[in-house]
Enzyme design. Sequence first.
Site, PDB file in Angstrom:
ATOM      1  N   HIS A 190      52.515  58.490  47.055  1.00 59.33           N
ATOM      2  CA  HIS A 190      52.125  59.725  46.361  1.00 59.33           C
ATOM      3  C   HIS A 190      50.634  60.042  46.501  1.00 59.33           C
ATOM      4  O   HIS A 190      50.069  60.785  45.701  1.00 59.33           O
ATOM      5  CB  HIS A 190      52.505  59.636  44.876  1.00 59.33           C
ATOM      6  CG  HIS A 190      52.926  60.951  44.286  1.00 59.33           C
ATOM      7  ND1 HIS A 190      52.159  61.652  43.398  1.00 59.33           N
ATOM      8  CD2 HIS A 190      54.058  61.684  44.458  1.00 59.33           C
ATOM      9  CE1 HIS A 190      52.784  62.767  43.035  1.00 59.33           C
ATOM     10  NE2 HIS A 190      53.942  62.807  43.674  1.00 59.33           N
ATOM     11  N   HIS A 290      60.909  67.572  52.364  1.00 58.41           N
ATOM     12  CA  HIS A 290      60.529  67.300  50.988  1.00 58.41           C
ATOM     13  C   HIS A 290      61.160  68.363  50.099  1.00 58.41           C
ATOM     14  O   HIS A 290      61.118  69.546  50.418  1.00 58.41           O
ATOM     15  CB  HIS A 290      59.007  67.359  50.896  1.00 58.41           C
ATOM     16  CG  HIS A 290      58.432  67.094  49.551  1.00 58.41           C
ATOM     17  ND1 HIS A 290      58.047  68.101  48.686  1.00 58.41           N
ATOM     18  CD2 HIS A 290      58.146  65.932  48.911  1.00 58.41           C
ATOM     19  CE1 HIS A 290      57.552  67.579  47.586  1.00 58.41           C
ATOM     20  NE2 HIS A 290      57.600  66.263  47.687  1.00 58.41           N
TER      21      HIS A 290
END
Length: 393
Positions: A190, A290
Amino acid sequence: MSLKTSASSSISKIEVFRVPPRWLFVRVETADGFVGWGESTLEGHTEAIEGAFTDLAQRFLGWDADGIEDIWQTAYRARFYRGGPVLMSALSGLDIALWDIKGKKLGVPVWQLLGGKVRDRVRVYGWIGGDHPSAVREAARERKEQGFTAVKMNATEALAWLDSPELLKGTVERVREVRALGMDVGVDFHGRVHKGMARQLAKLLESEGVLFIEEPLLPTQPSEFADLGRLVSTPIAAGERLYSRHEFRPYFEGHALDVAQPDVSHCGGISELARIASMAETYDVALAPHCPLGPIALAACIAVGVSKLNFFIQEMSWQMHYNSDDADLFTYLADPSVFAVKDGYVTTPSGPGLGIVVNEDLVRTRAKEHSRVGVEAWRNPIWRGEDGSIREW
């Protein structure tokens, strides 16, 4: 003004709807009665996208909805300043809606317009663990019962620029718990883990058989991505914060990625996602769009995924930690079975356009509630370390 044909469908209305949990839907209508849906969700920046749509609506009302490429290029190039998360996310939702319209007008799925399908179903994965990863064994077991064969989880909580290596051991333990259930697992750094720590964690995970490591570094570091790729054999994935094929270019040319993860609601919609996918194939890079977002974005991703040979796996936000019982992936669909998970896969939607039916009445009702005075748009948390300094979320 746009180029026209004898069969043109003029755009008569462009609307945006801010709906929970954190999504921004786009509705485009034509003068001859066709309606298309898109998604321009840019998590944490909803008002900026709404502002961008004020401009897009002024520019493209009256244009031919069939002229998808003309509209895309005009929106991208004609105002001199271009690119970036806000402008590209706004363009994304408009583009998706136009593809939906064209498919409905011609009576075919969007994937037919992209050259037809190369697979009958797409592999999907679900999320476990949340922002503060814990209890992953139980969550992974539940995902397995739901039909998933793969999951993704965050690697760590907040870390200092350099932090104690002890904080990385829990990541390995959680991966082992999931793998023990026979599940594949992707690990999302992340962008929280800076280079010195990312090298350590990537090496620790190398022998654990993870599916990929995602955003092991911040997206501003393509050279460092390549360095990391030479250090470990684990596939490296990234792309949610790259907003066009131009931003993917240094990653591809630098041999920095094994898995490209463009976000259809950020990268320029179906048009640009398809171009990025083809560009990735040139460099033998897999595609895994994504999509921790809503059903419209997921449908758009699947349309591209079934038509691109280098597609690998699709993120799915069903029961994700950002969602709620009354605002989840299936909430705004008339028929949620279109995304039914079986043996780790979702079957290719066969309906015209995106292949989904949006519950417009519910969208309008929830948008009215969610946009009233005093209701704030979603914001990501802000994390600070023990010394008070800001940390990456």
